[in-house]
Motif scaffolding. Structure first.
Motif, PDB file in Angstrom:
ATOM      1  N   UNK A  48      12.566 -16.757  -2.820  1.00 47.20           N
ATOM      2  CA  UNK A  48      11.632 -16.058  -1.927  1.00 47.20           C
ATOM      3  C   UNK A  48      12.146 -14.653  -1.647  1.00 47.20           C
ATOM      4  N   UNK A  49      11.247 -13.696  -1.678  1.00 45.47           N
ATOM      5  CA  UNK A  49      11.598 -12.343  -1.267  1.00 45.47           C
ATOM      6  C   UNK A  49      11.896 -11.372  -2.394  1.00 45.47           C
ATOM      7  N   UNK A  50      12.061 -11.867  -3.627  1.00 46.88           N
ATOM      8  CA  UNK A  50      12.478 -10.982  -4.733  1.00 46.88           C
ATOM      9  C   UNK A  50      11.430  -9.888  -5.023  1.00 46.88           C
ATOM     10  N   UNK A  51      10.137 -10.203  -5.172  1.00 48.16           N
ATOM     11  CA  UNK A  51       9.190  -9.109  -5.496  1.00 48.16           C
ATOM     12  C   UNK A  51       9.165  -8.021  -4.419  1.00 48.16           C
ATOM     13  N   UNK A  52       9.178  -8.438  -3.151  1.00 44.85           N
ATOM     14  CA  UNK A  52       9.168  -7.455  -2.067  1.00 44.85           C
ATOM     15  C   UNK A  52      10.441  -6.625  -2.056  1.00 44.85           C
ATOM     16  N   UNK A  53      11.558  -7.280  -2.305  1.00 40.18           N
ATOM     17  CA  UNK A  53      12.847  -6.581  -2.352  1.00 40.18           C
ATOM     18  C   UNK A  53      12.828  -5.486  -3.425  1.00 40.18           C
ATOM     19  N   UNK A  54      12.320  -5.822  -4.586  1.00 48.62           N
ATOM     20  CA  UNK A  54      12.269  -4.817  -5.669  1.00 48.62           C
ATOM     21  C   UNK A  54      11.285  -3.710  -5.296  1.00 48.62           C
ATOM     22  N   UNK A  55      10.144  -4.103  -4.742  1.00 46.88           N
ATOM     23  CA  UNK A  55       9.134  -3.088  -4.376  1.00 46.88           C
ATOM     24  C   UNK A  55       9.698  -2.073  -3.388  1.00 46.88           C
ATOM     25  N   UNK A  56      10.598  -2.535  -2.516  1.00 51.24           N
ATOM     26  CA  UNK A  56      11.207  -1.611  -1.543  1.00 51.24           C
ATOM     27  C   UNK A  56      12.115  -0.589  -2.212  1.00 51.24           C
ATOM     28  N   UNK A  67       0.847  -1.196   0.000  1.00 49.55           N
ATOM     29  CA  UNK A  67       0.000   0.000   0.000  1.00 49.55           C
ATOM     30  C   UNK A  67       0.884   1.249   0.000  1.00 49.55           C
ATOM     31  N   UNK A  68       0.480   2.281  -0.743  1.00 50.44           N
ATOM     32  CA  UNK A  68       1.272   3.511  -0.711  1.00 50.44           C
ATOM     33  C   UNK A  68       0.876   4.350   0.510  1.00 50.44           C
ATOM     34  N   UNK A  69       1.468   5.542   0.627  1.00 46.71           N
ATOM     35  CA  UNK A  69       1.255   6.332   1.852  1.00 46.71           C
ATOM     36  C   UNK A  69      -0.198   6.792   1.986  1.00 46.71           C
ATOM     37  N   UNK A  70      -0.956   6.755   0.880  1.00 49.35           N
ATOM     38  CA  UNK A  70      -2.381   7.105   0.956  1.00 49.35           C
ATOM     39  C   UNK A  70      -3.255   5.876   1.196  1.00 49.35           C
ATOM     40  N   UNK A  71      -2.642   4.722   1.360  1.00 46.82           N
ATOM     41  CA  UNK A  71      -3.400   3.497   1.611  1.00 46.82           C
ATOM     42  C   UNK A  71      -3.965   2.861   0.358  1.00 46.82           C
ATOM     43  N   UNK A  72      -3.461   3.259  -0.800  1.00 47.72           N
ATOM     44  CA  UNK A  72      -3.921   2.658  -2.061  1.00 47.72           C
ATOM     45  C   UNK A  72      -2.961   1.566  -2.524  1.00 47.72           C
ATOM     46  N   UNK A  73      -3.506   0.587  -3.251  1.00 45.52           N
ATOM     47  CA  UNK A  73      -2.699  -0.561  -3.674  1.00 45.52           C
ATOM     48  C   UNK A  73      -1.729  -0.137  -4.780  1.00 45.52           C
ATOM     49  N   UNK A  74      -0.433  -0.140  -4.438  1.00 45.44           N
ATOM     50  CA  UNK A  74       0.601   0.201  -5.424  1.00 45.44           C
ATOM     51  C   UNK A  74       1.238  -1.057  -6.006  1.00 45.44           C
ATOM     52  N   UNK A  75       1.489  -2.033  -5.136  1.00 46.21           N
ATOM     53  CA  UNK A  75       2.073  -3.307  -5.565  1.00 46.21           C
ATOM     54  C   UNK A  75       1.119  -4.431  -5.155  1.00 46.21           C
ATOM     55  N   UNK A  76       1.178  -5.557  -5.831  1.00 43.47           N
ATOM     56  CA  UNK A  76       0.488  -6.751  -5.328  1.00 43.47           C
ATOM     57  C   UNK A  76       1.552  -7.814  -5.109  1.00 43.47           C
ATOM     58  N   UNK A 108       5.015  -3.111  -8.700  1.00 43.27           N
ATOM     59  CA  UNK A 108       5.561  -4.471  -8.801  1.00 43.27           C
ATOM     60  C   UNK A 108       4.427  -5.467  -8.538  1.00 43.27           C
ATOM     61  N   UNK A 109       4.214  -6.374  -9.472  1.00 42.57           N
ATOM     62  CA  UNK A 109       3.186  -7.406  -9.319  1.00 42.57           C
ATOM     63  C   UNK A 109       3.859  -8.772  -9.240  1.00 42.57           C
TER      64      UNK A 109
END
Ligand code: CP
Length: 339
Positions: A133-141, A20-29, A149-150
């Motif tokens: 494990x962890x690659x999508x989250x790592x990129x999203x960060x 979720x972005x800082x406004x609480x909207x879905x930016x990544x899944x 990032x989906x």
């Protein structure tokens, strides 16, 4: 499969908050674990609007006109990759399918350098499948808030769009036979639970939506680690697990993820004990449906004629996959284009 030399799997995993972005909207899944029921229902409702009867023209939108979607698949895929491509094109996006066998990642380029290079070419949405494990989250960060990032399949951890298409298919069944609610539904997942990102995402979504009874059936050697499926019951007896089930989701054995095959049944033994067949399905509820995420191994985890029979919704799942991915793309596109 190559892992970036700068990838640090020890980073704290807070994928649910991260999406979720800082406004609480879905930016990544990145995951369905921790995603609110309301947000899941909104995605399913939106997916419903992209479905049209077979034989009629497909639904096209302008949700992603002017945007570019890149498919980066570091593991094989037929359904997920093709349906993301179709979903993006039907939403008006430009689509880049990178041939990763000839990409510079083979020459040692880090995954982040590859992403930043493509962002510089104005790629907006990255669809990523990876065996680590962890690659999508790592990129999203590590991307800015105008990039999404989906997760299109992450090791044995998560496959959120598969989870959503499974939920949409189960919800369609519930609308027909259970007044649209899941709380009196029994869902049984049969197969290699230990290595299944599909089971993890389906269970997370079903739990969020309040499914009545979630059962997992597997050989002892393919049982999940403790605590991964809160609220689910586990049995090693297929007839017990299938009794009265409204939905039977069949999974293949993910032999490519099994380092030590000791104790894992061979194909004939597996089919005899865990193969879902017409005969086994007589113990399920009347009108029960049979699901499979694909790819299917006929005659090993599922009787071939059952996969093609009237209780099978396997092709309906594939159809739903395009609609769900259109819904996810439209949702994140709305978020990142508002930055
Ligand atoms: N269900 C699924 O993820 O299939 P593919 O591996 O073909 O994408």
């Amino acid at each position: 499969m190559m892992v970036s030399e700068s990838f640090t799997p020890e980073e704290p995993r807070r994928d649910c908050d991260l999406q979720l972005n800082s406004s609480g909207n879905l930016q990544h899944l990145l995951t369905l674990e921790g995603l609110e029921a309301k947000r899941i229902q909104e995605l399913l409702d939106r997916a419903d609007t992209y479905l049209s009867p077979a034989g009629s023209p497909v639904i096209r939108t302008e949700d992603l006109v002017g945007m570019t979607v890149a498919n980066l698949f570091f593991e094989p895929s037929t359904r997920t990759r093709a349906s993301f491509e179709l979903a993006a094109k039907r939403s008006g996006a430009d689509v880049l399918n990178l041939d990763l066998n000839t990409s510079s990642r083979k020459k040692g380029e880090s995954i982040l350098d590859m992403i930043y290079t493509l962002v510089a070419m104005r790629v907006d949405v990255f669809v990523i499948r990876d065996g680590s494990a962890g690659i999508p989250g790592y990129i999203a960060r590590h991307v800015d808030n105008h990039v999404s990032i989906l997760n299109a399949g992450e090791a044995d951890v998560s496959h959120p769009t598969q989870g959503l298409l499974d939920l949409l298919t189960i919800r369609q069944h519930a609308i027909r036979h259970h007044h649209g609610v899941l709380d009196n539904l029994t869902v049984t997942i049969v197969g290699d639970i230990a290595h299944s990102r599909v089971a993890r995402s389906a269970a997370a979504g079903l739990s969020a939506l309040g499914v009545g009874d979630l059962r997992l059936v597997c050989p002892p050697s393919l049982a999940p680690a403790a605590g991964l499926f809160p609220g689910a019951t586990i049995t090693h007896d297929l007839d017990t697990g299938i009794a009265g089930a409204d939905v039977v989701m069949v999974l293949r054995i993910q032999r490519e993820r099994i380092d030590n095959p000791d104790g894992v049944p061979g194909s004939d033994e597996y089919f005899a004990n865990y193969g879902v067949t017409h005969e086994r399905m007589t113990k399920a509820a009347a009108n029960a449906i049979v699901m499979h995420p694909g790819p299917m191994n006929r005659g090993i985890e599922i009787e071939s004629s059952l996969a093609d029979g009237p209780s099978s919704v396997i092709r309906q799942q594939v159809t739903n996959g395009v609609a769900v991915r259109m819904a996810v793309l439209a949702t994140v596109a709305g978020t990142i284009s508002a930055q």
